[in-house]
Design a protein around this motif. Sequence first.
Motif, mmCIF file in Angstrom:
data_model
loop_
_atom_site.group_PDB
_atom_site.id
_atom_site.type_symbol
_atom_site.label_atom_id
_atom_site.label_comp_id
_atom_site.label_asym_id
_atom_site.label_seq_id
_atom_site.Cartn_x
_atom_site.Cartn_y
_atom_site.Cartn_z
ATOM 1 N N GLY A 84 -92.403 -83.951 36.602
ATOM 2 C CA GLY A 84 -91.811 -82.768 37.384
ATOM 3 C C GLY A 84 -90.266 -82.711 36.952
ATOM 4 O O GLY A 84 -90.249 -81.339 36.578
ATOM 5 N N ALA A 85 -89.744 -83.394 36.330
ATOM 6 C CA ALA A 85 -88.614 -83.226 35.961
ATOM 7 C C ALA A 85 -88.299 -81.800 34.495
ATOM 8 O O ALA A 85 -87.297 -80.770 34.987
ATOM 9 N N TYR A 87 -93.418 -76.627 40.066
ATOM 10 C CA TYR A 87 -93.794 -77.139 41.496
ATOM 11 C C TYR A 87 -93.401 -76.232 42.536
ATOM 12 O O TYR A 87 -93.753 -76.622 43.913
ATOM 13 N N SER A 88 -92.555 -76.576 42.386
ATOM 14 C CA SER A 88 -91.333 -76.065 43.566
ATOM 15 C C SER A 88 -91.996 -74.372 44.355
ATOM 16 O O SER A 88 -92.020 -73.782 45.188
ATOM 17 N N PHE A 140 -86.709 -73.745 49.142
ATOM 18 C CA PHE A 140 -87.019 -74.906 49.377
ATOM 19 C C PHE A 140 -86.791 -75.293 46.731
ATOM 20 O O PHE A 140 -86.358 -76.405 47.272
ATOM 21 N N PHE A 141 -86.867 -74.255 46.744
ATOM 22 C CA PHE A 141 -86.007 -74.974 44.845
ATOM 23 C C PHE A 141 -84.298 -75.474 46.009
ATOM 24 O O PHE A 141 -84.319 -76.514 44.682
ATOM 25 N N LEU A 142 -83.510 -74.930 45.982
ATOM 26 C CA LEU A 142 -82.755 -75.044 46.285
ATOM 27 C C LEU A 142 -81.888 -76.640 47.355
ATOM 28 O O LEU A 142 -80.878 -77.223 47.088
ATOM 29 N N ALA A 144 -84.023 -83.234 43.564
ATOM 30 C CA ALA A 144 -84.310 -82.871 42.255
ATOM 31 C C ALA A 144 -84.945 -83.826 42.140
ATOM 32 O O ALA A 144 -86.682 -84.065 41.728
ATOM 33 N N GLY A 145 -84.880 -85.428 42.672
ATOM 34 C CA GLY A 145 -85.440 -86.347 42.621
ATOM 35 C C GLY A 145 -87.097 -86.591 42.895
ATOM 36 O O GLY A 145 -88.003 -87.254 42.251
ATOM 37 N N PHE A 146 -87.596 -85.383 43.933
ATOM 38 C CA PHE A 146 -88.270 -85.723 44.501
ATOM 39 C C PHE A 146 -89.673 -85.377 43.682
ATOM 40 O O PHE A 146 -90.586 -85.646 43.553
ATOM 41 N N TYR A 147 -89.375 -84.245 42.540
ATOM 42 C CA TYR A 147 -90.070 -83.699 41.664
ATOM 43 C C TYR A 147 -90.393 -84.563 40.160
ATOM 44 O O TYR A 147 -91.367 -84.621 40.002
#
Length: 228
Positions: free
Chosen positions: A92-93, A99-100, A77-79, A83-86
């Motif tokens: 989220g950044a 969050y992941s 999930f993390f990889l 990254a733009g989703f967060y």
Amino acid sequence: MLGLDFSWLDWDIIDKFVLGGLRFSVQLTLVATVGGILFGTLLALMRLSGKSVLAGPATVYVNGMRSVPLVMVILWFFLLVPAGFYTYLPDGANHRAEYSAIITFVAFEAAYFSEIMRAGIQSIPRGQVFAAQALGMNYAQTMRLVVLPQAFRNMVPVLLTQTIILFQDTSLVYAIGAYDLLKGFTNAGKIYGRTEEAYLLAAVVYFVICYALSWTVKRLQARIAIIR
């Protein structure tokens, strides 16, 4: 002798490093429990619906999740999630790992809570289902008003036991750098050059919390048995 030294530990260290990690570990446990039970109950109902279009995907999901180590799912999930989703999530950044972890745990634990709820639903005598149908209730009403309330009561000790396991598993988010209880102790230990003591203290805290929760579950299980 190991030469352990705990003189560096004081309230300021706990407040600065540990409490924030403990707070996230507890939050992750609570969110994953609630989300896992809700999503897991839906999966259980899909598997028990008798309709292959619903039961098939639910079965594949549950069996697939239960066949993969949690740490691998965390890393996936993390990889793999962009990254733009967060960036659409609050701050989220700066909290991508947290969050992941939340998303991963809800998705993963739902598979385990699904099996618990499926067993709970199947433990309810079929006579009660037939009685509800005789009163004119449809499938949704029968589940919501008759079956699920009893299933939840029967499964409370098991659900809480799974929650304790979930709390222990939160330490795996260390793999993606999320700031949990273990991460807090680790950071404190590295700064003061007492990594061994930090890991030992983390183990003690996990043990105390989980032992206390296990004792509470046993008392609750005994009380439920008396009520029955």
